[in-house]
Motif scaffolding. Sequence first.
Motif, PDB file in Angstrom:
ATOM      1  N   ASP A   1     -34.695 -62.049  22.523  1.00 16.13           N
ATOM      2  CA  ASP A   1     -33.582 -62.896  22.101  1.00 16.13           C
ATOM      3  C   ASP A   1     -33.151 -62.587  20.673  1.00 16.13           C
ATOM      4  O   ASP A   1     -31.967 -62.494  20.393  1.00 16.13           O
ATOM      5  N   THR A   2     -34.136 -62.445  19.806  1.00 13.66           N
ATOM      6  CA  THR A   2     -33.790 -62.200  18.399  1.00 13.66           C
ATOM      7  C   THR A   2     -34.681 -61.097  17.835  1.00 13.66           C
ATOM      8  O   THR A   2     -35.619 -60.636  18.490  1.00 13.66           O
TER       9      THR A   2
ATOM     10  N   SER B   1     -25.521 -55.107  26.244  1.00 11.37           N
ATOM     11  CA  SER B   1     -26.014 -55.597  24.961  1.00 11.37           C
ATOM     12  C   SER B   1     -26.734 -54.513  24.157  1.00 11.37           C
ATOM     13  O   SER B   1     -27.413 -54.818  23.177  1.00 11.37           O
TER      14      SER B   1
ATOM     15  N   SER C   1     -28.929 -64.392  17.748  1.00 15.87           N
ATOM     16  CA  SER C   1     -29.500 -63.943  19.022  1.00 15.87           C
ATOM     17  C   SER C   1     -28.557 -63.002  19.775  1.00 15.87           C
ATOM     18  O   SER C   1     -27.358 -62.927  19.487  1.00 15.87           O
ATOM     19  N   VAL C   2     -29.135 -62.313  20.769  1.00 16.57           N
ATOM     20  CA  VAL C   2     -28.364 -61.411  21.628  1.00 16.57           C
ATOM     21  C   VAL C   2     -27.212 -62.177  22.297  1.00 16.57           C
ATOM     22  O   VAL C   2     -26.055 -61.744  22.291  1.00 16.57           O
TER      23      VAL C   2
ATOM     24  N   GLY D   1     -26.875 -59.936  28.281  1.00 18.40           N
ATOM     25  CA  GLY D   1     -26.419 -60.584  27.061  1.00 18.40           C
ATOM     26  C   GLY D   1     -26.458 -62.096  27.102  1.00 18.40           C
ATOM     27  O   GLY D   1     -25.594 -62.756  26.527  1.00 18.40           O
TER      28      GLY D   1
ATOM     29  N   VAL E   1     -28.215 -59.474  13.140  1.00 17.33           N
ATOM     30  CA  VAL E   1     -29.577 -59.553  13.689  1.00 17.33           C
ATOM     31  C   VAL E   1     -30.598 -59.813  12.573  1.00 17.33           C
ATOM     32  O   VAL E   1     -31.607 -60.463  12.804  1.00 17.33           O
TER      33      VAL E   1
ATOM     34  N   VAL F   1     -26.507 -54.476  20.299  1.00 15.14           N
ATOM     35  CA  VAL F   1     -27.314 -55.470  19.577  1.00 15.14           C
ATOM     36  C   VAL F   1     -28.763 -54.981  19.446  1.00 15.14           C
ATOM     37  O   VAL F   1     -29.384 -55.097  18.390  1.00 15.14           O
ATOM     38  N   ILE F   2     -29.294 -54.414  20.528  1.00 11.87           N
ATOM     39  CA  ILE F   2     -30.674 -53.912  20.487  1.00 11.87           C
ATOM     40  C   ILE F   2     -30.780 -52.735  19.504  1.00 11.87           C
ATOM     41  O   ILE F   2     -31.741 -52.623  18.738  1.00 11.87           O
TER      42      ILE F   2
ATOM     43  N   ASP G   1     -29.054 -65.495  26.358  1.00 20.03           N
ATOM     44  CA  ASP G   1     -30.322 -65.917  25.756  1.00 20.03           C
ATOM     45  C   ASP G   1     -31.222 -66.512  26.828  1.00 20.03           C
ATOM     46  O   ASP G   1     -30.753 -66.932  27.889  1.00 20.03           O
TER      47      ASP G   1
ATOM     48  N   THR H   1     -31.581 -60.497  28.984  1.00 19.76           N
ATOM     49  CA  THR H   1     -31.328 -59.647  27.820  1.00 19.76           C
ATOM     50  C   THR H   1     -30.314 -58.558  28.177  1.00 19.76           C
ATOM     51  O   THR H   1     -29.383 -58.282  27.415  1.00 19.76           O
TER      52      THR H   1
END
Lengths: 560, 129
Positions: free
Chosen positions: A139-140, A165, A539-540, A119, A534, A168-169, A121, A116
């Motif tokens: 992941d998602t 990443s 997914s990340v 970055g 997202v 994304v989070i 999966d 994670t």
Amino acid sequence: MAKAEVNADKSRWEEETLTPFLEKTKARKEKFITVSNEEIDCLYTSDDVESDIANDLGQPGEYPYTRGIHETMYRSRLWTMRQFAGFGTAEETNERFHYLLKHGQMGLSTAFDMPTLMGYDSDHPMSMGEVGVEGVAVDTLKDMETLFDGIKLDEVSTSFTINPSAPVIYAMYVALADQQGVPRDKIRGTIQNDMMKEFMAQKEWVTHPRPSVDLVVDTFEFGVKETPKFNVISISGYHIREAGATAVQELAFTLANGFAYVEAAVKRGLDVDDIAPQLSFFFNSHLSFFEEIGKFRAARRIWARMMKERYGAKNERSWKLRFHTQTAGVTLTEQQPMNNIVRVALQALAAVLGGTQSLHTNSYDEALALPTEEAVKIALRTQQIIAHESGVTDTVDPLGGSYFVEKMTNDVEAQTIDYIEQIDKMGEGSILEGVLNGIDEGFFQRELAKSAYEYQRQVEKHEQIIVGVNKHTEDDGQRIPTLKIHPDVEARQVERLSKVRAERDGAAVEKALADIKAATKRGENTMPYMVEAVKAYVSVGEIMDVFRKVHGEYREPSMV
Amino acid sequence: MAKVGLDGHDRGVKVVAQALRDSGMEVIYTGLHNTPDQAVTAALQEDVDVVGVSILSGAHMTLLPKIRKLMDEKGLTDVLLMAGGTIPEEDKDELRQQNIGGLFGPGTFTEDIVTYINNEVDKLRGAPA
């Protein structure tokens, strides 16, 4: 006594008392040094603190904040006790979160697994053997929903230790708030999101330094508008220190990174007073007790003065350096692991005496594995004992005015400023360019490797003593129970991911990814597109792949 | 020497590489984020006596046996595979049984690593230790 009289008296003491004493009784060591190899004198007097004390110290809650950023410090509000947690799947970490909240922890802090963080999966070939091991696998958005099950986002503040990443989070946390019906401007927390120190020290990346910093600035712009109570970055010296830095290098490189982010934000068109209040810092608390306290105090003073004088910040909040502290993981020993409880207590005490806003205390078993629940509890109790039993929280900056502490503060400050000036020169008047050039040329990486090697040599020559390692040793191979990650975590996580992939709307996923790519190419802020992505359960790894493709993957130039 | 997997902790590996060099050994450090396959390929190409792997990510039980297996498959049976990092005692027992040595933890003296390598390589070459 007037200053001249004090000086004269010190000289007299050295001559009449000290010298005859030393003729009879040798000092234990020829040279007394800190863990950062700074020499310490026998005695400090007012002679050693020649600076303008009134201006340099100020009062608590007032510029330049040497004594603390709050008026009454811990008399009004204790620091946030924030233990980092995360392992296995989202369900298991969710259980640990509920456990910590039940035991009086005030904020959550999430550790992610390596895939994670980098970055990838959970089903990527590079992820093999690492899923859920060092932290939780996400992941998602499905995993984030599980992670925060039963936790309302407007009732906690959550820290996410994640970097390449991080956007994304962050997008997932915003999406989760939307889902829970919590207004975006009510969410509180922090993403680490400090890519500069990644290239210097922690070594987690996806793409090259410059586009990585652009992505960080995307989160700044989004954060200023959408989530004003959420810290979009935690500018981190912790990892720089762990990678081998001295106290001064930790502070200098971290503050340089801080100024570099300010410059990057201003370059994007943000006002310094919009972005600066959202910046927070993260320092290490290491072994040399007084040097560390000096470091924290110097940090506040340098930041305040630079923000006001160099960057023209007008808002007082822009001048205040807020920071989280973690005790130094690198000082934990595998040998006689219970000794680590004491090390952690001392380092935690230094952080509190240095005026930290939040604190993570390491667990005694972390030289071996992720901590067990019992070990985490002792670490948390250590903070509670400092807070409620030691009395150090009863007054502001209890060590202020100590000749030694003021001297350490001044020394760390002066040496830090020298380094920052050097970095500024490397960027021809831009600290941002200085940092980026320094990374490209391996300047920081070399400085850290040099200090790490020097320290190791000192330990092996017994110039630095580590109890249980090079003094008071016992037969090793002591076994303490360590945390075991369930071996089927990887398989379970991969299965969850396949299920999400099968159930989501494929067309929406394609569109969301195309939108991020188009925004990246146009040079537009990618954050709003990531939030949409997202929500479509992209997914990340899929999102980070867009940046890998557009900008290319980063590989560190070989430098050993 | 290699870092395998996603682990970015490279303080230890760099310190050890420098110490081995200072003791007169030739050291090739392959950098971060190698796959087991990349690390073994480099070992083959460089015709090394020892493969040293640094792991602080907890992935040692997956990655180290994989490297040993690849080495054996490629005929590197007489090459020492050693590792260092954060590895609990009970995992060390299991790894030793799979012919993975060293397993040095935090706090190890670099001179002990040098001695270990010299002894093991002598043994593998059939010379008196």
